[in-house]
Design a protein around this motif. Sequence first.
Motif, PDB file in Angstrom:
ATOM      1  N   LEU A  92       0.818  -1.216   0.000  1.00 18.35           N
ATOM      2  CA  LEU A  92       0.000   0.000   0.000  1.00 18.35           C
ATOM      3  C   LEU A  92       0.849   1.262   0.000  1.00 18.35           C
ATOM      4  CD1 LEU A  92      -2.795  -0.912   2.590  1.00 18.35           C
ATOM      5  CD2 LEU A  92      -2.854  -1.136   0.092  1.00 18.35           C
ATOM      6  N   LEU A  93       2.128   1.142   0.334  1.00 16.33           N
ATOM      7  CA  LEU A  93       3.007   2.306   0.399  1.00 16.33           C
ATOM      8  C   LEU A  93       3.828   2.493  -0.872  1.00 16.33           C
ATOM      9  CD1 LEU A  93       4.279   2.012   4.088  1.00 16.33           C
ATOM     10  CD2 LEU A  93       2.343   3.292   3.177  1.00 16.33           C
ATOM     11  N   VAL A  94       3.612   1.647  -1.866  1.00 19.84           N
ATOM     12  CA  VAL A  94       4.303   1.826  -3.145  1.00 19.84           C
ATOM     13  C   VAL A  94       3.752   3.076  -3.805  1.00 19.84           C
ATOM     14  CG1 VAL A  94       4.711   0.847  -5.425  1.00 19.84           C
ATOM     15  CG2 VAL A  94       4.724  -0.629  -3.408  1.00 19.84           C
ATOM     16  N   PRO A  95       4.585   4.066  -4.114  1.00 16.26           N
ATOM     17  CA  PRO A  95       4.093   5.346  -4.625  1.00 16.26           C
ATOM     18  C   PRO A  95       3.619   5.266  -6.067  1.00 16.26           C
ATOM     19  CG  PRO A  95       6.473   5.330  -4.649  1.00 16.26           C
ATOM     20  CD  PRO A  95       6.048   4.049  -3.977  1.00 16.26           C
ATOM     21  N   ALA A  96       2.769   6.226  -6.433  1.00 11.54           N
ATOM     22  CA  ALA A  96       2.312   6.316  -7.814  1.00 11.54           C
ATOM     23  C   ALA A  96       3.409   6.855  -8.723  1.00 11.54           C
ATOM     24  CB  ALA A  96       1.069   7.210  -7.889  1.00 11.54           C
ATOM     25  N   SER A  97       4.317   7.641  -8.173  1.00 16.45           N
ATOM     26  CA  SER A  97       5.425   8.191  -8.952  1.00 16.45           C
ATOM     27  C   SER A  97       6.732   7.910  -8.211  1.00 16.45           C
ATOM     28  CB  SER A  97       5.257   9.700  -9.152  1.00 16.45           C
ATOM     29  OG  SER A  97       5.178  10.376  -7.908  1.00 16.45           O
TER      30      SER A  97
END
Length: 343
Positions: A92-97
Motif C-alpha cells: 500500500l506504500l508503493v508510490p504512484a510516482s
Amino acid sequence: MAFDGDAAGQVPTTGRGGLTGPAPRSALRTRLAGLLAAALALGVLAACSDPAEPADPDPDRPSTAPSSTATAPDVPAEQVRTALGSIDPCSLLVPASPGEAGPGYAEGPHTCAADLGDVRMRVRVGVPYDTASRAASEQRTVEGLTAYADPDRCRLVFGAGPGHGIAIEVDERCDALPRAAGVVGRALADVDRHLRSPGPDEHSACALMAGAVDDPATLVDTSGGSSQGLDHCEITTGPATSRNELSLQYAEVRFTDLARRLGGNRVRIAGRDAVLVRGDGTCYLHSYLWPTRAEGRGRAHTEAVLSAGTCAEARSVAREVVAASATEPDRPRPVADLLTRGG
C-alpha cells in the motif's frame, strides 16, 4: 506445520493447498478478479464497462462479485479481520510516482512504515474504528473512498467494514498527512493488486487467540486509547491489568540470541521454543511462530509476545496460539466490498 525457531536459513513459502509451495500470483489474481468491478462501484475509477471475467478454476472459492451496497455491510468482526489480513501493508506504500515514498519496512504482518520525503509514515491494517470513533472524526473523501481524520493525532483512517479501518499515520508533521493518505488511497482504489500470496502472514492476532475463548466477542484489537490493528489482540475477560494480550512483530535474530537478551526461563510450548519473563504482576512469553520474508528486512521470524497475569495462564493461551499458527488461514471475503465510498 512446525518450524524451528533457530532455523534462520529455512524460509518456506506457503499456499492454501496445504502449505507446500509458493502460490501462483496469477491464481490469486484470478480469484480476486471481481474486485476491480467492486472498486468501480465505489466510485474510485471512472465508470466504464468491464469485459467478461474468466471462469474461476476453483468453484469452492467464495464469490468475488462486487457488493451492491454503497457502504460497507454489517459483517462480523472476525470476517473483516480475515479479509483485511490478506492485504500486504507494504504494498500500500508503493508510490504512484518514483521517489514519492518508500521503500517500505515491515514492522509486523499487518504494519509497515516508509519515508515520505523527510517524514516517516506508517500504515496499520485493521485498526478498530467503530461508529463512535467515526462520529468524533472529520469525514473526508480520499481517492473516492471515505476516510476519517483523527482529531487528536496525525492520523487518517479509511473505513473498512462496520468497526475497522486502515490507518495512515505520520510522525509529527501533520501537514504531510494528505500526501501520505493519497499514496494509500490510490493503492486501495485497486486493492486486488495489493494482496499478499496466501500464507501464514494473513493470520491476525485475534484469529490466533480464537481457540483460547468461548465467545469471539471477548477478543478486541485495541489496548487503552491506542489502536494496533491486526497485529494486536486482547481477551477482555478479567481485570484490565491482567488481560491476556498478544502482539505480532517481525524479528531478525535467531531465537537463541533473543532468549539470551531477554533472560528469563526457556520452556517448550506445543513443541516450540519460548522464553518466560516475569514483570511486575505480569508474565511475558516470547516465541517464534513462522519464518517469512519481510519487506525491507529479508528473512525474518514472526515473533509472538503474549502477556498474562500469571505464567501458567500465558502458557495456556500460548498453546492455542501456536496450534492456530500452524493452520491455514480462513479464506477471505472480497476486500473491496468492505471499503466505504465517499459521498
